[in-house]
Design an enzyme around this catalytic site. Structure first.
Site, PDB file in Angstrom:
ATOM      1  N   LYS A 298       0.760  -1.171  -0.054  1.00  0.00           N
ATOM      2  CA  LYS A 298      -0.029  -0.080  -0.181  1.00  0.00           C
ATOM      3  C   LYS A 298       0.964   1.182   0.112  1.00  0.00           C
ATOM      4  O   LYS A 298       1.904   1.194   0.494  1.00  0.00           O
ATOM      5  CB  LYS A 298      -0.756   0.029   1.251  1.00  0.00           C
TER       6      LYS A 298
ATOM      7  N   TYR B 201     -19.901   7.496  -0.408  1.00  0.00           N
ATOM      8  CA  TYR B 201     -20.482   7.498  -1.779  1.00  0.00           C
ATOM      9  C   TYR B 201     -19.229   7.938  -2.920  1.00  0.00           C
ATOM     10  O   TYR B 201     -19.482   8.836  -3.528  1.00  0.00           O
ATOM     11  CB  TYR B 201     -21.605   8.367  -1.833  1.00  0.00           C
ATOM     12  N   GLY B 202     -18.091   7.462  -2.633  1.00  0.00           N
ATOM     13  CA  GLY B 202     -17.264   7.695  -3.699  1.00  0.00           C
ATOM     14  C   GLY B 202     -17.126   6.466  -4.607  1.00  0.00           C
ATOM     15  O   GLY B 202     -18.009   5.921  -5.210  1.00  0.00           O
ATOM     16  N   ASN B 203     -15.777   6.215  -5.029  1.00  0.00           N
ATOM     17  CA  ASN B 203     -15.481   5.044  -6.132  1.00  0.00           C
ATOM     18  C   ASN B 203     -16.357   3.781  -5.755  1.00  0.00           C
ATOM     19  O   ASN B 203     -16.934   3.249  -6.806  1.00  0.00           O
ATOM     20  CB  ASN B 203     -14.111   4.879  -6.083  1.00  0.00           C
ATOM     21  N   ALA B 204     -16.448   3.528  -4.746  1.00  0.00           N
ATOM     22  CA  ALA B 204     -16.805   2.031  -4.237  1.00  0.00           C
ATOM     23  C   ALA B 204     -18.557   2.069  -3.981  1.00  0.00           C
ATOM     24  O   ALA B 204     -19.135   1.532  -4.690  1.00  0.00           O
ATOM     25  CB  ALA B 204     -16.280   1.328  -3.127  1.00  0.00           C
ATOM     26  N   GLY B 205     -18.937   3.121  -3.233  1.00  0.00           N
ATOM     27  CA  GLY B 205     -20.196   3.202  -2.775  1.00  0.00           C
ATOM     28  C   GLY B 205     -21.147   3.652  -3.723  1.00  0.00           C
ATOM     29  O   GLY B 205     -22.247   3.085  -4.018  1.00  0.00           O
TER      30      GLY B 205
HETATM   31  N1  GLU Z   1      -6.948   0.177  -3.447  1.00  0.00           N
HETATM   32  C1  GLU Z   1      -8.068  -1.163  -3.905  1.00  0.00           C
HETATM   33  C2  GLU Z   1      -7.895  -1.976  -2.608  1.00  0.00           C
HETATM   34  O1  GLU Z   1      -7.836  -1.650  -1.533  1.00  0.00           O
HETATM   35  C3  GLU Z   1      -7.345  -1.764  -5.201  1.00  0.00           C
HETATM   36  C4  GLU Z   1      -5.943  -2.209  -5.227  1.00  0.00           C
HETATM   37  C5  GLU Z   1      -5.684  -2.652  -6.356  1.00  0.00           C
HETATM   38  O2  GLU Z   1      -6.227  -2.680  -7.370  1.00  0.00           O
HETATM   39  O3  GLU Z   1      -4.101  -2.874  -6.508  1.00  0.00           O
HETATM   40  O4  GLU Z   1      -8.216  -3.057  -2.881  1.00  0.00           O
END
Ligand code: GLU
Length: 412
Positions: free
Chosen positions: A102, A215-219
């Site tokens: 990360k 409510y961003g990319n995922a929500g």
């Molecule tokens: N940030 C996303 C996660 O936490 C995607 C990570 C990725 O695609 O490498 O799973």
């Protein structure tokens, strides 16, 4: 326990379940590599500012380390370490040939101009360039980063290497090696896992009521995906506003407003509520899709859902996990429920490395297969070991794979 300690505790629970100890256990509880960088960005007014960033690789036993980069004012090394650990277990539970990593930069992207954001993204990649590559560590988007930022980062890395290096980063725009289906992947993956769980638990997704926190990319994409699977979205919230409408929220309208104005504040129907009130809404399925620790000992006892599907990373604290278990609420853990994003990242990397261009249908079919298999293996682990919850079962499926790889490499 803080987020990092909680991640280590989850590893220990899984290792205990599998009777794994000794050097394998010691290695999994440590971080293989942690880099802190400080770099200069020229701001639009000509001044120079110093930014601090991190890149952490937890393990690379199964393959190159993989995981997103977040831009957030509150990122710190401990948080990035916890998130890197979750990535190792997330990749392994789905069976991807990846370890976990990360990254993060302490900044508020909402206060930066587009050109400042570009310079910052390029400077960060230069600063971590020695430890990333398509074979070593492959970043991707995370909180407050997006395909455009990935595009700049890939370009900067390619400039440094004097060759196109599309496979170094995933989540890129389609025109420069991005994959079909990547933007909706996290939400779609969570829908596949939820469907599989609902089948086992006897819950009908069609007509089920759903609340979403974040409510961003995922929500926002999850709202659309769950609504098109027949669920009724009754509560949503971003960081500023919550909306509750038992008749069902008009998701297309909410998403349009969110995209155009950046908030949900001008959504015209239903009742305005405080964002955290989403947690106490009467519903069948709760999707925490914001940040870590939002479900905690202050609100866990108010949750009325039958199923919590963790779209965010680490949204449930340890104390809250115990309260939910006592109440008989089932939690589909982050490392399984939100693994769709990194799974399509893997497809993107495969396409980049081999020169393929898969269609949206091909990507979706593969994603469904990977997610169903991951749920099945987690479910079977829970049944066979009679362990307490899906979280420990998913960590155990992953730990088994990582430890086997460590053994086969002669590390432990
Ligand atoms: N940030 C996303 C996660 O936490 C995607 C990570 C990725 O695609 O490498 O799973």
């Amino acid at each position: 326990m803080n987020f990092h300690e909680t991640a280590l505790y989850q590893i220990k629970r899984a290792l205990d379940l599998l009777n794994i100890n000794g050097s394998a256990s010691k290695m999994l509880l440590e971080t293989k590599r942690a880099l802190e960088v400080n770099f200069t960005v020229t701001m639009d007014d000509g001044t120079k500012e110093i930014f601090k960033g991190y890149r952490v690789q937890h393990t690379d036993a199964l393959g190159p380390a993989k995981g997103g980069i977040r831009f957030h004012p509150k990122v710190d090394l401990d948080e990035v370490k916890a998130l890197a650990i979750l990535m190792s277990f997330k990749c392994a539970v789905v069976g991807l040939p990846y370890g976990g990593a990360k990254g993060g930069v302490i900044c508020n992207p909402k206060e930066l101009s587009e050109s400042e954001l570009e310079r910052l993204s390029r400077a960060y990649i230069q600063a971590i360039s020695q430890i990333i590559s398509p074979e070593k560590d492959i970043p991707a988007p995370d909180v407050y980063t997006n395909p455009q930022i990935m595009g700049w980062m890939m370009d900067e890395f390619s400039n440094l290497k004097q060759q196109n290096s599309f496979g170094v980063i995933t989540g890129k725009p389609l025109s420069i090696g991005g994959s079909e289906g990547r933007i909706s992947a996290t939400a779609r993956g969570s829908l596949f896992v939820t469907k599989a769980a609902c089948n086992k638990l006897g819950i009908s997704l069609s007509g089920a009521t759903v609340s979403i926190h974040g409510y961003g990319n995922a929500g926002s994409v999850a709202a659309r995906e769950f609504a098109s699977a027949g669920a009724k979205i009754i509560a949503i919230a971003d960081s500023k506003t919550g909306i509750f409408d038992p008749q069902g929220i008009d998701v297309d309208l909410a998403n349009k407003i969110k995209q155009e104005t950046g908030t949900l504040q001008s959504y015209p129907y239903g009742e305005k509520i405080a964002p955290n009130d989403v947690f106490s809404c009467e519903c069948d399925i709760l999707l925490p899709a914001s940040m870590e620790g939002v479900i905690n000992s202050d609100n866990a006892d108010q949750i009325k859902a039958k199923l919590v599907v963790e779209l965010a990373n680490g949204p449930t604290t340890l104390e809250a996990d115990e309260i939910l278990a006592e109440k008989g609420i089932i939690v589909l853990p982050d490392i399984l429920a939100n693994a769709g994003g990194v799974t399509v990242s893997y497809f993107e990397w495969v396409q980049n490395n081999l020169g393929y261009c898969w269609t949206a249908e091909e990507v979706d079919e593969k994603l469904q297969r990977f997610m169903n298999k991951a749920f099945k293996e987690t479910y079977e682990m829970k049944e066979i070991t009679k362990c307490a919850d899906y979280r420990v079962a998913a960590f155990a499926v992953a730990a088994k794979r990582i430890v086997q790889a460590m053994k086969d490499r002669g590390w432990v």
